[in-house]
Design an enzyme around this catalytic site. Structure first.
Site, PDB file in Angstrom:
ATOM      1  N   HIS A   1    -119.304 -40.938 -51.800  1.00 30.85           N
ATOM      2  CA  HIS A   1    -120.369 -40.133 -51.183  1.00 30.85           C
ATOM      3  C   HIS A   1    -121.118 -40.847 -50.068  1.00 30.85           C
ATOM      4  CE1 HIS A   1    -119.567 -38.054 -55.003  1.00 30.85           C
ATOM      5  NE2 HIS A   1    -119.775 -36.989 -54.254  1.00 30.85           N
TER       6      HIS A   1
ATOM      7  N   CYS B   1    -121.788 -38.177 -57.647  1.00 35.23           N
ATOM      8  CA  CYS B   1    -120.802 -38.277 -58.745  1.00 35.23           C
ATOM      9  C   CYS B   1    -121.421 -37.883 -60.078  1.00 35.23           C
ATOM     10  CB  CYS B   1    -120.291 -39.708 -58.900  1.00 35.23           C
ATOM     11  SG  CYS B   1    -119.356 -40.334 -57.533  1.00 35.23           S
TER      12      CYS B   1
ATOM     13  N   LYS C   1    -110.521 -37.777 -45.080  1.00 32.85           N
ATOM     14  CA  LYS C   1    -111.259 -36.982 -46.060  1.00 32.85           C
ATOM     15  C   LYS C   1    -112.091 -35.919 -45.340  1.00 32.85           C
ATOM     16  CE  LYS C   1    -114.318 -37.487 -49.903  1.00 32.85           C
ATOM     17  NZ  LYS C   1    -115.695 -37.760 -50.046  1.00 32.85           N
TER      18      LYS C   1
ATOM     19  N   HIS D   1    -111.357 -27.741 -53.420  1.00 30.01           N
ATOM     20  CA  HIS D   1    -111.590 -27.014 -54.676  1.00 30.01           C
ATOM     21  C   HIS D   1    -110.575 -25.883 -54.826  1.00 30.01           C
ATOM     22  CE1 HIS D   1    -115.722 -28.352 -53.333  1.00 30.01           C
ATOM     23  NE2 HIS D   1    -115.567 -29.013 -54.462  1.00 30.01           N
TER      24      HIS D   1
ATOM     25  N   HIS E   1    -114.734 -25.670 -50.961  1.00 27.25           N
ATOM     26  CA  HIS E   1    -113.892 -25.832 -49.781  1.00 27.25           C
ATOM     27  C   HIS E   1    -112.429 -25.865 -50.187  1.00 27.25           C
ATOM     28  CE1 HIS E   1    -113.404 -30.014 -50.814  1.00 27.25           C
ATOM     29  NE2 HIS E   1    -114.688 -30.291 -50.616  1.00 27.25           N
TER      30      HIS E   1
ATOM     31  N   CYS F   1    -121.933 -45.763 -52.723  1.00 27.17           N
ATOM     32  CA  CYS F   1    -120.828 -45.125 -53.451  1.00 27.17           C
ATOM     33  C   CYS F   1    -119.745 -44.773 -52.435  1.00 27.17           C
ATOM     34  CB  CYS F   1    -121.326 -43.864 -54.143  1.00 27.17           C
ATOM     35  SG  CYS F   1    -119.962 -42.776 -54.604  1.00 27.17           S
TER      36      CYS F   1
ATOM     37  N   LYS G   1    -118.449 -32.943 -43.754  1.00 32.47           N
ATOM     38  CA  LYS G   1    -119.259 -32.139 -42.832  1.00 32.47           C
ATOM     39  C   LYS G   1    -119.544 -32.939 -41.575  1.00 32.47           C
ATOM     40  CE  LYS G   1    -121.775 -28.920 -45.728  1.00 32.47           C
ATOM     41  NZ  LYS G   1    -122.882 -28.947 -46.639  1.00 32.47           N
TER      42      LYS G   1
ATOM     43  N   CYS H   1    -125.382 -42.480 -58.969  1.00 37.43           N
ATOM     44  CA  CYS H   1    -124.956 -41.712 -57.793  1.00 37.43           C
ATOM     45  C   CYS H   1    -125.062 -40.231 -58.153  1.00 37.43           C
ATOM     46  CB  CYS H   1    -123.522 -42.057 -57.379  1.00 37.43           C
ATOM     47  SG  CYS H   1    -122.934 -40.908 -56.093  1.00 37.43           S
TER      48      CYS H   1
HETATM   49  N1  MSP Z   1    -118.283 -30.466 -62.106  1.00 42.54           N
HETATM   50  C1  MSP Z   1    -117.322 -31.485 -62.058  1.00 42.54           C
HETATM   51  C2  MSP Z   1    -116.172 -31.205 -63.019  1.00 42.54           C
HETATM   52  C3  MSP Z   1    -116.548 -30.993 -64.448  1.00 42.54           C
HETATM   53  S1  MSP Z   1    -115.185 -30.594 -65.426  1.00 42.54           S
HETATM   54  C4  MSP Z   1    -115.693 -30.692 -66.976  1.00 42.54           C
HETATM   55  C5  MSP Z   1    -116.766 -31.628 -60.637  1.00 42.54           C
HETATM   56  N2  MSP Z   1    -116.912 -30.581 -59.840  1.00 42.54           N
HETATM   57  S2  MSP Z   1    -116.480 -30.540 -58.305  1.00 42.54           S
HETATM   58  O1  MSP Z   1    -116.877 -29.239 -57.852  1.00 42.54           O
HETATM   59  O2  MSP Z   1    -117.013 -31.650 -57.599  1.00 42.54           O
HETATM   60  O3  MSP Z   1    -114.923 -30.685 -58.255  1.00 42.54           O
HETATM   61  C6  MSP Z   1    -114.070 -29.773 -58.886  1.00 42.54           C
HETATM   62  C7  MSP Z   1    -112.629 -30.060 -58.566  1.00 42.54           C
HETATM   63  O4  MSP Z   1    -112.404 -29.986 -57.151  1.00 42.54           O
HETATM   64  C8  MSP Z   1    -112.174 -31.450 -58.990  1.00 42.54           C
HETATM   65  O5  MSP Z   1    -110.900 -31.365 -59.597  1.00 42.54           O
HETATM   66  C9  MSP Z   1    -112.055 -32.205 -57.693  1.00 42.54           C
HETATM   67  O6  MSP Z   1    -111.075 -33.193 -57.759  1.00 42.54           O
HETATM   68  C10 MSP Z   1    -111.617 -31.083 -56.772  1.00 42.54           C
HETATM   69  N3  MSP Z   1    -111.847 -31.464 -55.376  1.00 42.54           N
HETATM   70  C11 MSP Z   1    -113.013 -31.596 -54.693  1.00 42.54           C
HETATM   71  N4  MSP Z   1    -112.735 -32.045 -53.433  1.00 42.54           N
HETATM   72  C12 MSP Z   1    -111.408 -32.215 -53.281  1.00 42.54           C
HETATM   73  C13 MSP Z   1    -110.537 -32.488 -52.220  1.00 42.54           C
HETATM   74  N5  MSP Z   1    -110.948 -32.790 -50.998  1.00 42.54           N
HETATM   75  N6  MSP Z   1    -109.202 -32.390 -52.463  1.00 42.54           N
HETATM   76  C14 MSP Z   1    -108.683 -31.982 -53.658  1.00 42.54           C
HETATM   77  N7  MSP Z   1    -109.482 -31.703 -54.666  1.00 42.54           N
HETATM   78  C15 MSP Z   1    -110.833 -31.985 -54.579  1.00 42.54           C
HETATM   79  O7  MSP Z   1    -116.221 -32.664 -60.331  1.00 42.54           O
END
Ligand code: MSP
Length: 483
Positions: free
Chosen positions: A150, A133, A301, A24, A21, A147, A304, A130
């Protein structure tokens, strides 16, 4: 010959369990902007991204989708690649943790190093896990037994696992964080990790029994266990460079990383687990970690359930990619949480792009086309004509990782050029003092060339269009149509 500076920059690897989303997309765009800036500075830059495909979360999502884990992650990863293409993410490598040739040897070699150092031991563990996480939580970290990230009650897990003696490294990690040898930006996140270090780090359960989770990298020497997903995932930063394989040229050239870009939710893994693992293996530590905030939607935040999840593809389809990238850079302070609403987006789009970058480019190029048909200055000459204050402040902002400040300097430049046009009115002066008017327009074209250079990391396609217009000495098609 002078050796070019190397610059190795990474994003986290994204969980393959669901679509990416806006949050990411933010991590990726932010990292891409910094990577492009370093390339423009002439640094030998290497940009790594990828997908985190093992662990309980991915395994369960595959089962829910009625697919094998491998089928499921393959499909997800294709979507990630498509999205990064759409977002113009200029990565040099996309690493997958299911890649047995590239990633597994590195992850296993690193494990062996930790084991050789005497930092891996077998123990019994009971804790609250969790899955969201992918980590154990202490009672203290829960809110109403759930958590907070989540909103789920963690699962009680009891099993015999391999452990990593992270507790051995608390003092040394604290030292490097405090001294800045491992720099953590911003200061608030540095303080957050220091307070965690002051409490002391606990050892980490570093494997899962294969009978419970048959999806992961085998623990070297014990096939009945797979590596804990964070142990597996963090090693991507070196496995991608060839660590654990023969002749790791990239590793020798690029490690240690200059910057890991991450979100604040995964600070502890990067600023405690990862340096602990590297110390145990006797490897150099990354130089810095940029910890950005979360992107909220309308102040809350994205979720969904609330129905406020923003799909980056929809925004890009409506407003164009460069506008999307510009909004993220211009409006979101990477050191804090940021907000995204379509209303705000539209405002920024109209004010800074349609009426800003787009408008000033059209006006200047229109005058250049009409008054300077013979203009012969090359783009290079135009570019170097205006190296000065804007560029210096911009470079400093980028160096300090304040990408939003750098984007705002772009808007200041647009404002300055607009003011210059309003004050000098070359379109009137052309009738009374054509020589002077031409000189002014030439100066404005230099300003537009500077604008192209400064917007390039944020809006690569727009920069190209501006440069093409300058080279052809023609007013471009409107860069941004008012919405
Ligand atoms: N797989 C782990 C990371 C492993 S690195 C060795 C992970 N993945 S994630 O898909 O959940 O998140 C990836 C990145 O997206 C993270 O930097 C996370 O902070 C970022 N974000 C996920 N949701 C977010 C927001 N709502 N806002 C900004 N960034 C966020 O964690």
């Amino acid at each position: 010959m002078e050796q070019k500076k190397t610059y190795y920059i990474t994003t986290p690897i994204y969980y393959a369990n669901a679509s990416l989303h806006l949050g990411h997309a933010y991590t990726s765009v932010l990292t891409d902007i910094l990577a492009r800036h370093h390339r423009a500075l002439g640094d030998d830059t290497y940009f790594l991204t990828g997908s985190d495909e093992h662990g309980i979360k991915n395994f369960q999502s595959a089962a829910d989708a009625g697919k094998t884990a491998q089928e499921f992650v393959d499909e997800q990863v294709q979507k990630f690649r498509d999205l990064f293409k759409l977002l113009n993410i200029s990565y040099d490598q996309f690493i997958r943790t299911t890649d047995r040739e590239i990633h597994w040897p590195g992850a296993q070699a690193l494990w062996k190093k930790l084991a050789d150092a005497g930092d891996i031991y077998k123990g019994e563990y009971e804790g609250l896990y969790c899955v969201g996480c992918e980590t154990f939580k202490t009672e203290k970290e829960l809110e109403d037994g759930k958590c907070p990230l989540h909103a789920k009650v963690p699962e009680k897990i009891k099993q015999e696992n391999y452990f990593f003696k992270l507790s051995n490294y608390t003092a040394r990690i604290k030292e490097v964080v405090e001294s800045g040898e491992l720099a953590i930006y911003p200061e608030t996140r540095k303080n957050e990790i220091l307070s965690l270090l002051n409490e002391g780090l606990e050892d980490v359960s570093f494997s899962r029994q294969r009978k419970d989770l048959p999806w992961g990298i085998p623990v070297p020497g014990d096939d009945s266990h797979v590596m804990y997903v964070w142990c597996d995932a963090l090693s991507n930063y070196i496995s991608a460079l060839g660590y654990g394989r023969d002749n790791p040229v990239l590793f020798e050239k690029f490690w240690p990383a200059n910057l890991h870009v991450i979100g604040k939710d995964i600070l502890r893994f990067h600023a405690a687990f990862w340096p602990g693992m590297l110390m145990s293996a006797g490897l150099p530590l990354p130089k810095a970690i940029l910890v950005h905030g979360l992107i909220l939607s309308g102040g809350v935040k994205m979720s969904k359930t609330i129905g406020n999840v923003i799909d980056p593809i929809a925004v890009v389809n409506e407003f164009g990619l460069d506008a999307f990238r510009f909004y993220l850079a211009h409006e979101i302070n990477p050191f804090e949480d940021g907000d995204f609403t379509i209303e705000k987006f539209r405002e920024v789009y109209n004010a800074y792009l349609a009426n800003g970058v787009g408008n000033v480019t059209s006006r200047v190029m229109k005058m250049s086309e009409s008054y300077l048909p013979e203009r012969a200055t090359s783009l290079e000459e135009l570019r170097s004509a205006r190296k000065g204050d804007f560029e210096n402040r911009y470079n400093t902002a980028m160096e300090n990782l304040k990408v939003n400040d750098a984007a705002q300097i772009v808007s200041e430049l647009v404002k300055e050029l607009d003011e210059e046009i309003a004050e000098t009115q070359p379109f009137k002066m052309i009738k009374t003092d054509p020589e002077k008017a031409k000189e002014i327009v030439e100066g404005l074209v230099e300003g537009i060339a500077e604008l192209a250079r400064l917007v390039a990391p944020f809006m690569p396609d727009t920069a190209q269009k501006i440069e093409d217009a300058i080279a052809a000495n023609k007013m471009p098609e409107p860069l941004f149509v008012r919405k």
